[in-house]
Design a protein around this motif. Structure first.
Motif, PDB file in Angstrom:
ATOM      1  N   PHE A   1      -1.881  86.695   4.530  1.00  0.00           N
ATOM      2  CA  PHE A   1      -1.074  85.651   3.898  1.00  0.00           C
ATOM      3  C   PHE A   1      -0.665  86.067   2.491  1.00  0.00           C
ATOM      4  CE2 PHE A   1      -0.831  81.685   1.351  1.00  0.00           C
ATOM      5  CZ  PHE A   1       0.272  81.116   1.979  1.00  0.00           C
ATOM      6  N   PHE A   2      -1.524  86.832   1.835  1.00  0.00           N
ATOM      7  CA  PHE A   2      -1.211  87.290   0.487  1.00  0.00           C
ATOM      8  C   PHE A   2      -0.137  88.376   0.483  1.00  0.00           C
ATOM      9  CE2 PHE A   2      -5.007  84.946  -0.234  1.00  0.00           C
ATOM     10  CZ  PHE A   2      -4.942  84.528  -1.561  1.00  0.00           C
ATOM     11  N   VAL A   3       0.077  89.019   1.624  1.00  0.00           N
ATOM     12  CA  VAL A   3       1.216  89.938   1.747  1.00  0.00           C
ATOM     13  C   VAL A   3       2.513  89.151   1.601  1.00  0.00           C
ATOM     14  CG1 VAL A   3       2.434  91.559   3.252  1.00  0.00           C
ATOM     15  CG2 VAL A   3      -0.062  91.501   3.252  1.00  0.00           C
TER      16      VAL A   3
ATOM     17  N   ILE B   1       2.901  86.312   0.017  1.00  0.00           N
ATOM     18  CA  ILE B   1       3.023  85.894  -1.385  1.00  0.00           C
ATOM     19  C   ILE B   1       3.547  87.048  -2.231  1.00  0.00           C
ATOM     20  CG2 ILE B   1       1.759  85.112  -3.424  1.00  0.00           C
ATOM     21  CD1 ILE B   1      -0.177  83.662  -1.556  1.00  0.00           C
ATOM     22  N   GLY B   2       2.987  88.243  -2.007  1.00  0.00           N
ATOM     23  CA  GLY B   2       3.441  89.411  -2.756  1.00  0.00           C
ATOM     24  C   GLY B   2       4.885  89.761  -2.469  1.00  0.00           C
ATOM     25  N   HIS B   3       5.293  89.641  -1.203  1.00  0.00           N
ATOM     26  CA  HIS B   3       6.674  89.939  -0.845  1.00  0.00           C
ATOM     27  C   HIS B   3       7.642  88.984  -1.533  1.00  0.00           C
ATOM     28  CE1 HIS B   3       9.956  91.402   1.685  1.00  0.00           C
ATOM     29  NE2 HIS B   3      10.313  90.141   1.850  1.00  0.00           N
ATOM     30  N   SER B   4       7.226  87.746  -1.661  1.00  0.00           N
ATOM     31  CA  SER B   4       8.082  86.733  -2.282  1.00  0.00           C
ATOM     32  C   SER B   4       8.047  86.805  -3.799  1.00  0.00           C
ATOM     33  CB  SER B   4       7.649  85.336  -1.818  1.00  0.00           C
ATOM     34  OG  SER B   4       8.477  84.344  -2.368  1.00  0.00           O
ATOM     35  N   TYR B   5       6.861  87.096  -4.344  1.00  0.00           N
ATOM     36  CA  TYR B   5       6.699  87.167  -5.801  1.00  0.00           C
ATOM     37  C   TYR B   5       6.067  88.508  -6.182  1.00  0.00           C
ATOM     38  CZ  TYR B   5       7.391  82.144  -5.240  1.00  0.00           C
ATOM     39  OH  TYR B   5       7.901  80.914  -4.904  1.00  0.00           O
ATOM     40  N   PRO B   6       6.839  89.592  -6.078  1.00  0.00           N
ATOM     41  CA  PRO B   6       6.293  90.940  -6.321  1.00  0.00           C
ATOM     42  C   PRO B   6       5.981  91.204  -7.790  1.00  0.00           C
ATOM     43  CG  PRO B   6       8.667  91.047  -6.008  1.00  0.00           C
ATOM     44  CD  PRO B   6       8.270  89.626  -5.719  1.00  0.00           C
TER      45      PRO B   6
ATOM     46  N   GLY C   1      -3.709  93.187  -0.317  1.00  0.00           N
ATOM     47  CA  GLY C   1      -2.584  92.671   0.467  1.00  0.00           C
ATOM     48  C   GLY C   1      -1.440  92.207  -0.415  1.00  0.00           C
ATOM     49  N   TYR C   2      -1.785  91.526  -1.515  1.00  0.00           N
ATOM     50  CA  TYR C   2      -0.749  91.083  -2.451  1.00  0.00           C
ATOM     51  C   TYR C   2      -0.016  92.275  -3.068  1.00  0.00           C
ATOM     52  CZ  TYR C   2       1.483  89.388  -6.669  1.00  0.00           C
ATOM     53  OH  TYR C   2       2.400  89.152  -7.669  1.00  0.00           O
ATOM     54  N   LEU C   3      -0.756  93.307  -3.439  1.00  0.00           N
ATOM     55  CA  LEU C   3      -0.148  94.485  -4.059  1.00  0.00           C
ATOM     56  C   LEU C   3       0.731  95.234  -3.055  1.00  0.00           C
ATOM     57  CD1 LEU C   3      -3.201  95.814  -6.127  1.00  0.00           C
ATOM     58  CD2 LEU C   3      -1.209  94.536  -6.959  1.00  0.00           C
TER      59      LEU C   3
END
Length: 262
Positions: free
Chosen positions: A100-102, A104-109, A16-18
């Motif tokens: 939720f980690f999406v 975070i990733g969108h904000s800090y890619p 999700g973060y990626l």
């Protein structure tokens, strides 16, 4: 079973973060127009800044693409929860924690030096996949206030603030008691992703309380990401959003051959 659920949730959260780290606004602006939207105006990789630079059609396109990142992650988490190999069952994988980690990733890619957007579109995508009532509240508040104050930041902050508060009303959330074992989720069908649990696992890992905690954290995350806008609002230097204004690309202020920053 639960241990494998934790592992499945962790794997889905990393994915999700990626996925969240992939910025459509940066990709499109660099690939098609050979510019970086983060070099102009608010220097933000969100839909609003993109609309000011590339045009409102691109702004809306970016908004929906950013929302869709959450949907993709949700179904990847579901796919992981369907894995059953030699008795190893990932059925208790959470569908909501990875989303939720999406944000975070969108904000800090990780792909773009950790400089991303303010998660408004991704937040809306998360609300839609979570509970349509929450999505409706945020959408109505956003559109109502943008025409009153003409500040995107005000609309986004108020939408997040009210959603984070009102989601705890039992008539909206279905929560009668704070319960983390998933029984309430099993009986509350407004949370439509809930139906995916029927496919592979009867003892729900997710719960309405867990979902609401994530909604509240996401709302506060969005508000924190707008801290500079809040400062500008107090200083009365926050610029209004002009729906009639042409984009920088349309007016010639920015071109593929001219990278003078505005």
């Amino acid at each position: 079973m639960i241990l494998y659920g934790y592992l499945g949730t962790a794997v889905a959260a990393i994915i999700g973060y990626l996925i969240g780290s992939f910025s459509w606004s940066i990709f499109i602006s660099k690939t098609i127009y050979k510019i970086d939207v983060r070099d102009y105006h608010s220097k933000n990789a969100g839909a609003t800044n993109t609309s000011r630079i590339l045009g409102k059609k691109w702004g809306f396109a970016i908004m929906f693409l950013d929302m869709f990142k959450v949907t993709i992650t949700m179904f990847i988490a579901f796919s992981i929860s369907c894995v059953n190999i030699n008795g190893v069952n990932f059925g208790s994988t959470s569908y909501y924690i990875p989303t939720f980690f999406v944000l975070i990733g969108h904000s800090y890619p990780i792909y773009f030096k950790f400089k991303g957007g303010k998660i408004v579109s991704s937040f809306l995508g998360f609300l839609w996949i979570t509970n349509p009532y929450y999505f409706l509240i945020a959408t109505v508040v956003w559109w109502s206030t943008i025409f009153i104050w003409k500040r995107v930041s005000v609309s986004s902050i108020l939408a997040a603030l009210l959603t984070g508060a009102l989601c705890w009303i039992p008539q909206l959330s279905g929560i009668d008691v704070i319960n983390f074992n998933g029984e309430l989720l099993q009986d509350y069908h407004i949370v439509w992703v809930n139906y995916l649990h029927y496919v592979n696992y009867d003892n729900y890992y997710d719960s309405l309380a867990l979902i609401n905690i994530i909604v509240t954290l996401s709302a506060w995350f969005l508000i924190i990401k707008h801290h500079k806008n809040i400062t500008s609002l107090f200083k009365k230097t926050e610029k209004p959003y002009d729906f009639k204004a042409k984009s920088d690309l349309a007016t010639g202020n920015i071109s593929t051959n001219n990278k003078n920053k505005q």
